[in-house]
Scaffold this motif. Structure first.
Motif, PDB file in Angstrom:
ATOM      1  N   THR A  48     -57.939 -15.717 -37.140  1.00 56.35           N
ATOM      2  CA  THR A  48     -56.698 -15.453 -36.414  1.00 56.35           C
ATOM      3  C   THR A  48     -55.525 -15.959 -37.266  1.00 56.35           C
ATOM      4  OG1 THR A  48     -56.627 -17.608 -35.310  1.00 56.35           O
ATOM      5  CG2 THR A  48     -57.896 -15.852 -34.233  1.00 56.35           C
ATOM      6  N   PRO A  49     -54.314 -15.446 -37.044  1.00 53.04           N
ATOM      7  CA  PRO A  49     -53.151 -15.961 -37.795  1.00 53.04           C
ATOM      8  C   PRO A  49     -52.978 -17.469 -37.643  1.00 53.04           C
ATOM      9  CG  PRO A  49     -52.583 -13.902 -36.738  1.00 53.04           C
ATOM     10  CD  PRO A  49     -53.960 -14.269 -36.234  1.00 53.04           C
ATOM     11  N   GLN A  50     -53.293 -18.010 -36.453  1.00 52.57           N
ATOM     12  CA  GLN A  50     -53.189 -19.461 -36.263  1.00 52.57           C
ATOM     13  C   GLN A  50     -54.188 -20.197 -37.143  1.00 52.57           C
ATOM     14  OE1 GLN A  50     -53.340 -17.258 -33.776  1.00 52.57           O
ATOM     15  NE2 GLN A  50     -51.736 -17.688 -32.269  1.00 52.57           N
ATOM     16  N   GLU A  51     -55.420 -19.671 -37.252  1.00 52.54           N
ATOM     17  CA  GLU A  51     -56.434 -20.297 -38.095  1.00 52.54           C
ATOM     18  C   GLU A  51     -56.065 -20.183 -39.566  1.00 52.54           C
ATOM     19  OE1 GLU A  51     -60.387 -19.556 -35.255  1.00 52.54           O
ATOM     20  OE2 GLU A  51     -59.829 -18.095 -36.801  1.00 52.54           O
ATOM     21  N   VAL A  52     -55.532 -19.019 -39.954  1.00 52.21           N
ATOM     22  CA  VAL A  52     -55.120 -18.820 -41.344  1.00 52.21           C
ATOM     23  C   VAL A  52     -54.002 -19.776 -41.717  1.00 52.21           C
ATOM     24  CG1 VAL A  52     -54.007 -17.217 -42.947  1.00 52.21           C
ATOM     25  CG2 VAL A  52     -55.854 -16.423 -41.482  1.00 52.21           C
ATOM     26  N   PHE A  94     -42.611 -30.317 -39.793  1.00 48.17           N
ATOM     27  CA  PHE A  94     -43.339 -30.965 -38.703  1.00 48.17           C
ATOM     28  C   PHE A  94     -42.971 -30.328 -37.364  1.00 48.17           C
ATOM     29  CE2 PHE A  94     -44.346 -34.503 -35.779  1.00 48.17           C
ATOM     30  CZ  PHE A  94     -45.648 -34.760 -36.189  1.00 48.17           C
ATOM     31  N   MET A  95     -41.679 -30.063 -37.177  1.00 45.51           N
ATOM     32  CA  MET A  95     -41.233 -29.411 -35.945  1.00 45.51           C
ATOM     33  C   MET A  95     -41.758 -27.974 -35.868  1.00 45.51           C
ATOM     34  SD  MET A  95     -37.279 -30.711 -35.436  1.00 45.51           S
ATOM     35  CE  MET A  95     -36.704 -29.917 -36.947  1.00 45.51           C
ATOM     36  N   GLY A  96     -41.687 -27.263 -36.997  1.00 47.95           N
ATOM     37  CA  GLY A  96     -42.125 -25.878 -37.015  1.00 47.95           C
ATOM     38  C   GLY A  96     -43.604 -25.711 -36.738  1.00 47.95           C
ATOM     39  N   SER A  97     -44.425 -26.646 -37.242  1.00 43.99           N
ATOM     40  CA  SER A  97     -45.867 -26.538 -37.048  1.00 43.99           C
ATOM     41  C   SER A  97     -46.253 -26.708 -35.581  1.00 43.99           C
ATOM     42  CB  SER A  97     -46.596 -27.577 -37.904  1.00 43.99           C
ATOM     43  OG  SER A  97     -46.251 -28.892 -37.499  1.00 43.99           O
ATOM     44  N   PHE A  98     -45.492 -27.542 -34.844  1.00 39.67           N
ATOM     45  CA  PHE A  98     -45.752 -27.697 -33.419  1.00 39.67           C
ATOM     46  C   PHE A  98     -45.302 -26.459 -32.649  1.00 39.67           C
ATOM     47  CE2 PHE A  98     -46.179 -32.346 -34.063  1.00 39.67           C
ATOM     48  CZ  PHE A  98     -47.329 -32.539 -33.308  1.00 39.67           C
ATOM     49  N   VAL A  99     -44.160 -25.912 -33.044  1.00 42.28           N
ATOM     50  CA  VAL A  99     -43.633 -24.724 -32.385  1.00 42.28           C
ATOM     51  C   VAL A  99     -44.594 -23.554 -32.533  1.00 42.28           C
ATOM     52  CG1 VAL A  99     -41.802 -22.977 -32.433  1.00 42.28           C
ATOM     53  CG2 VAL A  99     -41.226 -25.406 -32.620  1.00 42.28           C
ATOM     54  N   SER A 100     -45.243 -23.464 -33.695  1.00 44.01           N
ATOM     55  CA  SER A 100     -46.121 -22.329 -33.972  1.00 44.01           C
ATOM     56  C   SER A 100     -47.285 -22.235 -32.986  1.00 44.01           C
ATOM     57  CB  SER A 100     -46.677 -22.406 -35.398  1.00 44.01           C
ATOM     58  OG  SER A 100     -47.621 -23.450 -35.531  1.00 44.01           O
ATOM     59  N   ASN A 101     -47.701 -23.368 -32.435  1.00 38.40           N
ATOM     60  CA  ASN A 101     -48.826 -23.369 -31.498  1.00 38.40           C
ATOM     61  C   ASN A 101     -48.474 -22.692 -30.176  1.00 38.40           C
ATOM     62  OD1 ASN A 101     -50.591 -24.842 -33.229  1.00 38.40           O
ATOM     63  ND2 ASN A 101     -49.537 -26.737 -32.693  1.00 38.40           N
ATOM     64  N   TYR A 112     -43.193 -14.900 -41.000  1.00 40.46           N
ATOM     65  CA  TYR A 112     -43.658 -14.932 -42.383  1.00 40.46           C
ATOM     66  C   TYR A 112     -43.074 -13.766 -43.181  1.00 40.46           C
ATOM     67  CZ  TYR A 112     -46.831 -15.301 -46.348  1.00 40.46           C
ATOM     68  OH  TYR A 112     -47.341 -15.437 -47.608  1.00 40.46           O
ATOM     69  N   ALA A 113     -43.077 -12.587 -42.583  1.00 40.33           N
ATOM     70  CA  ALA A 113     -42.578 -11.393 -43.255  1.00 40.33           C
ATOM     71  C   ALA A 113     -41.089 -11.508 -43.570  1.00 40.33           C
ATOM     72  CB  ALA A 113     -42.836 -10.161 -42.386  1.00 40.33           C
ATOM     73  N   ILE A 114     -40.314 -12.054 -42.645  1.00 43.70           N
ATOM     74  CA  ILE A 114     -38.873 -12.207 -42.856  1.00 43.70           C
ATOM     75  C   ILE A 114     -38.602 -13.215 -43.966  1.00 43.70           C
ATOM     76  CG2 ILE A 114     -36.730 -13.050 -41.811  1.00 43.70           C
ATOM     77  CD1 ILE A 114     -37.726 -11.895 -39.144  1.00 43.70           C
ATOM     78  N   LEU A 115     -39.326 -14.341 -43.962  1.00 48.42           N
ATOM     79  CA  LEU A 115     -39.156 -15.342 -45.013  1.00 48.42           C
ATOM     80  C   LEU A 115     -39.480 -14.764 -46.389  1.00 48.42           C
ATOM     81  CD1 LEU A 115     -40.664 -18.637 -43.515  1.00 48.42           C
ATOM     82  CD2 LEU A 115     -38.275 -18.172 -44.067  1.00 48.42           C
ATOM     83  N   ALA A 116     -40.580 -14.020 -46.464  1.00 54.42           N
ATOM     84  CA  ALA A 116     -40.978 -13.423 -47.735  1.00 54.42           C
ATOM     85  C   ALA A 116     -39.964 -12.395 -48.204  1.00 54.42           C
ATOM     86  CB  ALA A 116     -42.360 -12.784 -47.603  1.00 54.42           C
ATOM     87  N   LEU A 155     -38.877 -23.118 -40.470  1.00 47.41           N
ATOM     88  CA  LEU A 155     -39.437 -21.770 -40.408  1.00 47.41           C
ATOM     89  C   LEU A 155     -40.806 -21.680 -41.081  1.00 47.41           C
ATOM     90  CD1 LEU A 155     -36.228 -19.652 -41.098  1.00 47.41           C
ATOM     91  CD2 LEU A 155     -37.334 -20.103 -38.903  1.00 47.41           C
ATOM     92  N   SER A 156     -40.953 -22.334 -42.226  1.00 41.76           N
ATOM     93  CA  SER A 156     -42.229 -22.259 -42.936  1.00 41.76           C
ATOM     94  C   SER A 156     -43.317 -23.046 -42.226  1.00 41.76           C
ATOM     95  CB  SER A 156     -42.074 -22.765 -44.377  1.00 41.76           C
ATOM     96  OG  SER A 156     -41.665 -24.118 -44.399  1.00 41.76           O
ATOM     97  N   GLY A 157     -42.923 -24.078 -41.478  1.00 42.08           N
ATOM     98  CA  GLY A 157     -43.905 -24.831 -40.704  1.00 42.08           C
ATOM     99  C   GLY A 157     -44.578 -23.970 -39.655  1.00 42.08           C
ATOM    100  N   VAL A 158     -43.883 -22.953 -39.203  1.00 38.60           N
ATOM    101  CA  VAL A 158     -44.432 -22.030 -38.207  1.00 38.60           C
ATOM    102  C   VAL A 158     -45.642 -21.289 -38.771  1.00 38.60           C
ATOM    103  CG1 VAL A 158     -43.981 -19.912 -36.898  1.00 38.60           C
ATOM    104  CG2 VAL A 158     -42.263 -21.728 -36.970  1.00 38.60           C
ATOM    105  N   VAL A 159     -45.576 -20.902 -40.056  1.00 41.01           N
ATOM    106  CA  VAL A 159     -46.675 -20.137 -40.657  1.00 41.01           C
ATOM    107  C   VAL A 159     -47.577 -20.991 -41.547  1.00 41.01           C
ATOM    108  CG1 VAL A 159     -45.415 -17.969 -40.567  1.00 41.01           C
ATOM    109  CG2 VAL A 159     -45.217 -19.414 -42.594  1.00 41.01           C
TER     110      VAL A 159
END
Length: 259
Positions: A48-52, A94-101, A112-116, A155-159
C-alpha cells in the motif's frame, strides 16, 4: 515470501541508494514508484502507499547516513546550511509523517506527484551557483533556507521521502548553492529529516520488518559507492542525471493518478 521477492526488493533498494549517494537524494524518488509498481508487475503482493512510504523512510535514513559519511571525509558539507535547513526540516517531517496516517492513498500519491513536479521544474531553470574551492566561502539566505526547509519537511514527511529530491533543486536554483556542496549538504539534511519521518512511520504502525531490513542492507552497500563515483563526475552531468530522474518519476506518478 521467497528468494525472488527478496532479490527484487534488494535490487530496488540498491539502485535507489546508489543514485542517492551520487546525486544527494535519499533514494525515495526512485524507490517509492518502484516499490509501488514493480512487485505487482512481477506477480508479488502489492504494497500500500502507506507501507511504501514507511519502508522508504527507513531506506532513506540509512542511504543518506552512509552517503553523508563519504562526503564528510571530502570536506564538502556546509555546516551552517545543514544546521538551518536540518532543524526546520526535521520539525516539518515529523509533523508530516503523523498527518500522513490520516490521509487516503490517493491523496498521498497526489502530494508526492506535486512535489516531484515542482522539483522537475526547478531542475530545468537556470542555476547560478558556482563550484568553489572552500566550502566556508559559500553564502546563502539563512531565513529563506529555514522557511523553505520547514515547508519541504512537512510535505515530504507525508510521503516518507525526506524531501531530498526537492531539497537539492531548491538549493541549486533558489539558494544558489554550488552543485557538489548542495549534494553533500543535502544528504546530511536528508539524514536529519529522516529521523523525524522514520520515527513517525514507526509509531504509525505501517513499517514492514523484512522489506525494511533488505533495504537497509542494500543502502549500506550502494550509497557509499554512488557517493564516491559522484566526486569523479562533472557537475553539469550530475544536474542532468537528477533532472532526468525527477522528470521520469513525475511522468510515472501522474500517469498512475489519471489512468
Amino acid at each position: 515470501m521467497d528468494l525472488a521477492w527478496i532479490i527484487t526488493i534488494f535490487t530496488i533498494g540498491f539502485l535507489g541508494s546508489f543514485i542517492s549517494g551520487m546525486v544527494g537524494i535519499g533514494g525515495s524518488i526512485i524507490n517509492y514508484p518502484m516499490l509501488l509498481f514493480i512487485p505487482v508487475a512481477l506477480g508479488f503482493a502489492a504494497f500500500t502507499p502507506q507501507e511504501v512510504s514507511a519502508i522508504s523512510a527507513i531506506q532513506v535514513f540509512f542511504a543518506s547516513l552512509m552517503g553523508m559519511l563519504v562526503y564528510r571525509k571530502g570536506g564538502l558539507l556546509n555546516k551552517p546550511l545543514v544546521l538551518y535547513m536540518g532543524v526546520s526540516i526535521i520539525i516539518g517531517s515529523f509533523m508530516g509523517s503523523f498527518v500522513s496516517n490520516t490521509l487516503s492513498s490517493s491523496l498521498i500519491n497526489l502530494v508526492y506527484a506535486i512535489l516531484a513536479l515542482i522539483a522537475a521544474i526547478l531542475m530545468f531553470l537556470p542555476k547560478r551557483g558556482k563550484d568553489v574551492e572552500e566550502v566556508s566561502k559559500v553564502t546563502f539566505n539563512k531565513s529563506l533556507a529555514a522557511i523553505l526547509a520547514l515547508i519541504i519537511g512537512t510535505l515530504s514527511g507525508v510521503v516518507g521521502a525526506a524531501g531530498a529530491f526537492i531539497t537539492v533543486p531548491v538549493m541549486l536554483v533558489v539558494l544558489k548553492i554550488p552543485t557538489r556542496v548542495a549534494i553533500a549538504s543535502s544528504l546530511a539534511i536528508t539524514f536529519i529529516s529522516s529521523i523525524g519521518s522514520t520515527t513517525g512511520k514507526l509509531l504509525g504502525g505501517h513499517m514492514l520488518l523484512v522489506p525494511s531490513i533488505v533495504l537497509v542492507i542494500a543502502s549500506t552497500i550502494a550509497s557509499p559507492i554512488g557517493a564516491k563515483l559522484s566526486k569523479k563526475i562533472n557537475t553539469k552531468m550530475l544536474q542532468w542525471i537528477l533532472a532526468v530522474l525527477i522528470t521520469a518519476t513525475v511522468i510515472k506518478i501522474w500517469l498512475s493518478i489519471f489512468l
